[in-house]
Design a protein around this motif. Structure first.
Motif, PDB file in Angstrom:
ATOM      1  N   VAL A 219       0.639  -1.255  -0.073  1.00 40.00           N
ATOM      2  CA  VAL A 219       0.217   0.253  -0.076  1.00 40.00           C
ATOM      3  C   VAL A 219       0.954   1.613   0.553  1.00 40.00           C
ATOM      4  O   VAL A 219       1.871   1.245   0.775  1.00 40.00           O
ATOM      5  CB  VAL A 219      -1.026  -0.157   1.120  1.00 40.00           C
ATOM      6  CG1 VAL A 219      -1.973   0.963   1.111  1.00 40.00           C
ATOM      7  CG2 VAL A 219      -1.950  -1.238   1.141  1.00 40.00           C
ATOM      8  N   ALA A 220       0.921   1.796  -0.930  1.00 43.64           N
ATOM      9  CA  ALA A 220       1.685   3.051  -1.243  1.00 43.64           C
ATOM     10  C   ALA A 220       0.616   4.434  -1.454  1.00 43.64           C
ATOM     11  O   ALA A 220      -0.453   4.461  -1.639  1.00 43.64           O
ATOM     12  CB  ALA A 220       2.404   2.882  -2.618  1.00 43.64           C
ATOM     13  N   LEU A 250      -6.796   2.204  -3.848  1.00 48.86           N
ATOM     14  CA  LEU A 250      -8.135   2.282  -2.891  1.00 48.86           C
ATOM     15  C   LEU A 250      -8.608   3.107  -1.822  1.00 48.86           C
ATOM     16  O   LEU A 250      -9.678   3.329  -1.074  1.00 48.86           O
ATOM     17  CB  LEU A 250      -6.866   1.506  -1.738  1.00 48.86           C
ATOM     18  CG  LEU A 250      -6.032   0.513  -2.040  1.00 48.86           C
ATOM     19  CD1 LEU A 250      -5.176  -0.238  -0.492  1.00 48.86           C
ATOM     20  CD2 LEU A 250      -6.923  -0.740  -1.984  1.00 48.86           C
ATOM     21  N   GLY A 251      -8.101   4.577  -2.321  1.00 45.15           N
ATOM     22  CA  GLY A 251      -9.062   5.599  -2.026  1.00 45.15           C
ATOM     23  C   GLY A 251      -8.044   7.472  -2.011  1.00 45.15           C
ATOM     24  O   GLY A 251      -7.082   7.504  -3.095  1.00 45.15           O
ATOM     25  N   LEU A 276      -2.268   3.825  -3.147  1.00 43.32           N
ATOM     26  CA  LEU A 276      -2.837   2.857  -4.749  1.00 43.32           C
ATOM     27  C   LEU A 276      -2.094   1.098  -4.103  1.00 43.32           C
ATOM     28  O   LEU A 276      -0.926   1.497  -2.578  1.00 43.32           O
ATOM     29  CB  LEU A 276      -1.341   3.082  -5.534  1.00 43.32           C
ATOM     30  CG  LEU A 276      -0.846   4.705  -6.234  1.00 43.32           C
ATOM     31  CD1 LEU A 276       0.010   5.278  -6.770  1.00 43.32           C
ATOM     32  CD2 LEU A 276      -2.714   4.627  -6.846  1.00 43.32           C
ATOM     33  N   GLU A 277      -2.867   0.423  -4.297  1.00 50.16           N
ATOM     34  CA  GLU A 277      -2.329  -1.399  -4.014  1.00 50.16           C
ATOM     35  C   GLU A 277      -1.232  -1.889  -4.700  1.00 50.16           C
ATOM     36  O   GLU A 277      -2.410  -2.052  -6.033  1.00 50.16           O
ATOM     37  CB  GLU A 277      -3.008  -1.798  -3.397  1.00 50.16           C
ATOM     38  CG  GLU A 277      -3.075  -3.355  -2.443  1.00 50.16           C
ATOM     39  CD  GLU A 277      -4.177  -4.172  -2.368  1.00 50.16           C
ATOM     40  OE1 GLU A 277      -3.902  -4.818  -0.703  1.00 50.16           O
ATOM     41  OE2 GLU A 277      -5.083  -4.504  -2.699  1.00 50.16           O
ATOM     42  N   GLY A 278      -0.120  -2.484  -4.976  1.00 54.97           N
ATOM     43  CA  GLY A 278       0.539  -3.328  -6.064  1.00 54.97           C
ATOM     44  C   GLY A 278       1.943  -3.682  -5.520  1.00 54.97           C
ATOM     45  O   GLY A 278       1.958  -3.317  -4.608  1.00 54.97           O
ATOM     46  N   PHE A 286       2.416   2.990 -12.467  1.00 52.74           N
ATOM     47  CA  PHE A 286       1.686   3.574 -12.672  1.00 52.74           C
ATOM     48  C   PHE A 286       2.040   5.006 -12.289  1.00 52.74           C
ATOM     49  O   PHE A 286       1.349   5.917 -12.804  1.00 52.74           O
ATOM     50  CB  PHE A 286       0.671   2.296 -12.003  1.00 52.74           C
ATOM     51  CG  PHE A 286      -0.833   3.856 -11.437  1.00 52.74           C
ATOM     52  CD1 PHE A 286      -1.411   3.477 -12.751  1.00 52.74           C
ATOM     53  CD2 PHE A 286      -1.084   4.739 -10.996  1.00 52.74           C
ATOM     54  CE1 PHE A 286      -2.738   4.783 -12.387  1.00 52.74           C
ATOM     55  CE2 PHE A 286      -2.155   5.676 -10.520  1.00 52.74           C
ATOM     56  CZ  PHE A 286      -3.228   5.542 -11.039  1.00 52.74           C
ATOM     57  N   ILE A 287       2.432   5.889 -11.636  1.00 54.83           N
ATOM     58  CA  ILE A 287       3.178   7.055 -10.664  1.00 54.83           C
ATOM     59  C   ILE A 287       3.193   7.190 -12.298  1.00 54.83           C
ATOM     60  O   ILE A 287       3.342   8.550 -12.193  1.00 54.83           O
ATOM     61  CB  ILE A 287       3.565   6.974  -9.588  1.00 54.83           C
ATOM     62  CG1 ILE A 287       3.211   6.806  -7.911  1.00 54.83           C
ATOM     63  CG2 ILE A 287       4.556   8.096  -9.114  1.00 54.83           C
ATOM     64  CD1 ILE A 287       4.592   6.215  -6.731  1.00 54.83           C
TER      65      ILE A 287
END
Length: 590
Positions: A219-220, A250-251, A276-278, A286-287
Motif C-alpha cells: 500500500v503506497a 484504494l482511495g 495505491l495497492e500493487g 502507474f505513478i
C-alpha cells in the motif's frame, strides 16, 4: 607448420572445447589461454594486454553503459503504449514487438533491448491469457536481427569494423552494415511473425505467466502535483490505467485525511494523494503513467536529479522502525529517504503510509538514492532484499537522453570525432546529469565479455601474424576447388554461423574475420563482402540457447528446452543465408 602455428591451433582447440563444454566461465578460459600463449612465447609479453585498450573493447563497454542509461530514462515507455494490447492477435503482437525490438537493437545493445521489452511481452501474454513462450523466442530472434543494422547494435559488428581498420586502414562506419542488416531483419521478422512462432513445439508452451511470482502487495501513496494531468479526473477515470498496470486504487487523501470509501467519484485536486495497492514495479510504472509524484522526492527532481532506487526490506523484531512511524523517525529529513509503501501479509489499512505504525514482519518499500537507502536501511535496522531492488525510471530525462545520444552518433557519422570519443562524451554527460550513477557505470559493463574480447584479440592477432589464418583459408579453398567466389562466401558464412551457435559470437568473429580476409586475398577479390558475411553469420546464432545471450535470457521465463531453439532457428538461419549472400553481393560487390 611452424611451432607458433601448432601451438596456437592446439591452444585455440582447447579454448573452443572448453567454451562448448561451458563448465568453466568463458572469460576465465580466454584469459588463461592468453597467459599460456605468453608463457609459450607466441605472444610477446609487452603486447599481452593490448586488447584491454583496443577500441572495440572500449566501444562495447560504452554501448552497454549507454543502454543502461536509456533504460533509466524510460525510453521503452515512449513506445510501450503502442505495444501492449491484449486484444491483438498473436501474429500482430509478435510483429509489433519484433519491429520495436529490432529498431531498439539498432541503436542500443541488443541484449539491453531484449531486457527492456521482455517484461512488456510477459505482461501482454498475461493479459491475453496465452503462453509467453509463443512470443518470447520471436522477440529474442528479432532483437538479434536488429542488432545487425548498425555498428553499435551487436559486438561482432564492432569487432569486424575494427579489424577492417587494422587490416585495410579504414573501419566500417556506423551505417555500412545497414543495407544488408535491414534486408536480413525485414525477412527474418516476416518469418518469425508469420511462420516461425508456429514451429515452437507444444512442450515449450507449458510455461505459464506469473509462476512463482511474488504475491506480496504494498500500500503506497502518490501525490498530485500542480501540473499533473490527473487533476480534474476522478479515481474511477484512472481505473482503466490502473488495471493496465495491475494496480488497485484504494482511495484519496485530502488535507491529510483519507476520504470515505474508495472516493471513486471524487474529483482529484492539486496536493491530493492517491492511495495505491500493487507490487513495487507496478506502483512505480502507474505513478509515471498517471503523471503523479512520489512524496519526498522533490529534492531529487529536475534534470540534475539523482538516480533513485526502490528497495524492499524486511522489518525484524529488533529494528529501530518497530512501533514507530516514518513521521516519528523523521526519515525523509534525517536520511533523505522516503517510506513509499508497506506490505503486511496482504492486509489493507486506512492509516496514511507515513503515519502507519510499523510492526515486526512488515516489508517496507524505501525510495531514495542508492547510497542513502543503504545507509537508511542500516540505521533503521531493516534487512534489504538484494533481489528486490528496482531502479526508478527518470521519465523527465527521456527526451534529453535520446537527444544527447542522437547528437553524438551524428557527430561520429559526420567524422568530427571517433565513435569511441563520442560515446565517451555521452556517458560523461549522462553521469553528470545523474541518468546513470557512478555505481551503475561499472555495473552496466559486462566484464566477462570485456575480458573475453580483450584476451582473444592478442590470440587472434598472433594466429594471423603466424600465418595460421592463411592455412585455414587455403584449406577452405582446397576443399571448394573451382567453385565461384559467391559459393565460397556462402560456405564461409555457414561455417561461421555454425561456430557462433556453440561459441561466443565475439570469439567467432575474431577467428573468422582474418580467415575471410585471407580467402578474399587468395581469390584476388574485394575483402569487404567476406568481412560483411562474417559479421552477419557471427551475429545469427539461433540454433541453441548458448549461442547468444538473448537466447539464454529467455530460456527460463519461456520454459524452453535446449532442443526447442533449432525448430525455428534452423529455417531462420537457412533463410538468412539465402537472402544475405545476394544482398552482400549487391551492396558490396566482389
Amino acid at each position: 607448420m611452424t611451432y607458433e602455428q601448432i601451438f596456437l591451433f592446439t591452444l585455440l582447440g582447447f579454448v573452443f572445447a572448453f567454451l562448448v563444454w561451458g563448465r568453466i566461465r568463458y572469460d576465465l578460459v580466454a584469459f588463461a589461454a592468453l597467459v599460456i600463449a605468453v608463457i609459450g612465447g607466441v605472444i610477446p609479453a609487452e603486447h599481452a594486454f593490448e586488447g584491454f585498450g583496443h577500441e572495440a573493447v572500449i566501444i562495447i563497454a560504452l554501448v552497454l553503459i549507454v543502454s543502461r542509461a536509456m533504460m533509466n530514462a524510460g525510453a521503452v515507455e515512449l513506445v510501450a503504449r503502442f505495444v501492449i494490447s491484449a486484444g491483438r492477435s498473436l501474429s500482430t503482437h509478435i510483429g509489433i514487438m519484433s519491429v520495436v525490438g529490432a529498431a531498439m537493437s539498432a541503436i542500443i545493445n541488443n541484449v539491453a533491448a531484449l531486457v527492456m521489452l521482455m517484461s512488456l511481452d510477459i505482461e501482454a501474454a498475461e493479459k491475453a491469457k496465452r503462453p509467453v513462450s509463443r512470443s518470447l523466442m520471436p522477440l529474442s530472434f528479432a532483437t538479434i536481427l536488429g542488432g545487425m543494422i548498425t555498428l553499435i547494435g551487436t559486438p561482432p559488428n564492432i569487432v569486424i569494423a575494427q579489424f577492417r581498420d587494422r587490416a585495410l586502414g579504414e573501419p566500417f562506419s556506423m551505417f555500412d552494415f545497414s543495407p544488408v542488416g535491414l534486408v536480413c531483419a525485414f525477412v527474418g521478422i516476416a518469418f518469425v511473425t508469420t511462420i516461425g512462432w508456429r514451429l515452437i513445439p507444444e512442450s515449450a508452451t507449458r510455461a505459464t505467466v506469473g509462476e512463482g511470482g511474488d504475491t506480496g502487495l504494498f500500500v503506497a501513496e502518490a501525490g498530485v502535483s500542480e501540473k499533473s494531468k490527473s487533476i480534474g479526473k476522478t479515481p474511477s477515470d484512472l481505473f482503466p490505467l490502473a488495471d493496465e498496470h495491475d494496480i488497485t486504487i484504494l482511495g484519496l487523501v485530502r488535507n491529510g485525511k483519507r476520504l470515505r470509501g474508495f472516493a471513486a467519484g471524487e474529483e482529484i485536486r492539486k496536493s491530493d494523494h492517491i492511495v495505491l495497492e500493487g507490487d513495487p514495479k507496478s506502483i512505480e510504472a502507474f505513478i509515471g503513467a498517471a503523471d503523479l509524484d512520489t512524496p519526498g522526492t522533490e529534492d531529487h527532481g529536475g534534470l540534475r536529479g539523482k538516480s533513485l532506487t526502490l528497495v524492499e526490506a524486511i522489518v525484524p523484531d529488533n529494528a529501530r522502525m518497530v512501533g514507530r512511524t516514518a513521521m516519528d523517525l523523521r526519515l525523509l529529513y534525517r536520511r533523505g529517504v522516503t517510506l513509499l509503501g508497506v506490505s503486511r501479509q496482504g492486509r489493507r489499512f486506512r492509516e496514511r503510509v507515513r503515519k502507519l505504525t510499523i510492526k515486526p514482519g512488515d516489508v517496507v518499500l524505501l525510495l531514495g538514492p542508492q547510497s542513502r537507502v543503504n545507509d537508511a536501511a542500516e540505521w533503521l535496522g531493516v534487512l534489504p532484499l538484494a533481489e528486490k531492488s528496482h531502479t526508478v525510471i527518470q521519465r523527465s530525462k527521456a527526451l534529453f537522453a535520446i537527444g544527447i545520444f542522437a547528437a553524438a552518433v551524428a557527430t561520429a557519422v559526420a567524422g568530427f570525432v571517433p565513435l569511441a570519443v563520442a560515446l565517451a562524451a555521452v556517458v560523461g554527460i549522462y553521469a553528470l546529469f545523474n541518468i546513470v550513477s557512478a555505481r551503475e557505470v561499472y555495473e552496466a559493463v559486462e566484464w566477462p565479455v570485456i575480458v573475453l574480447l580483450a584476451s582473444l584479440i592478442p590470440l587472434g592477432l598472433a594466429l594471423e601474424t603466424s600465418g595460421g589464418t592463411q592455412l585455414i583459408a587455403e584449406a577452405i579453398l582446397s576443399l571448394t576447388g573451382a567453385l565461384p567466389a559467391w559459393a565460397i562466401l556462402t560456405l564461409l558464412m555457414i561455417v561461421t554461423m555454425t561456430l557462433s551457435d556453440f561459441l561466443n559470437n565475439v570469439a567467432t568473429a575474431l577467428v573468422a574475420a582474418p580467415v575471410g580476409l585471407s580467402i578474399a586475398q587468395s581469390l584476388n577479390v574485394s575483402p569487404d563482402p567476406f568481412l560483411m558475411g562474417v559479421a552477419v553469420a557471427a551475429s545469427c546464432a539461433f540454433l541453441t540457447p548458448i549461442g547468444h545471450k538473448n537466447n539464454t535470457i529467455i530460456m527460463g521465463p519461456g520454459g524452453y528446452r535446449f532442443g526447442d531453439y533449432w525448430r525455428m532457428g534452423l529455417p531462420l538461419e537457412i533463410l538468412i543465408i539465402a537472402v544475405a549472400v545476394p544482398a552482400i553481393l549487391i551492396f558490396w560487390p566482389l
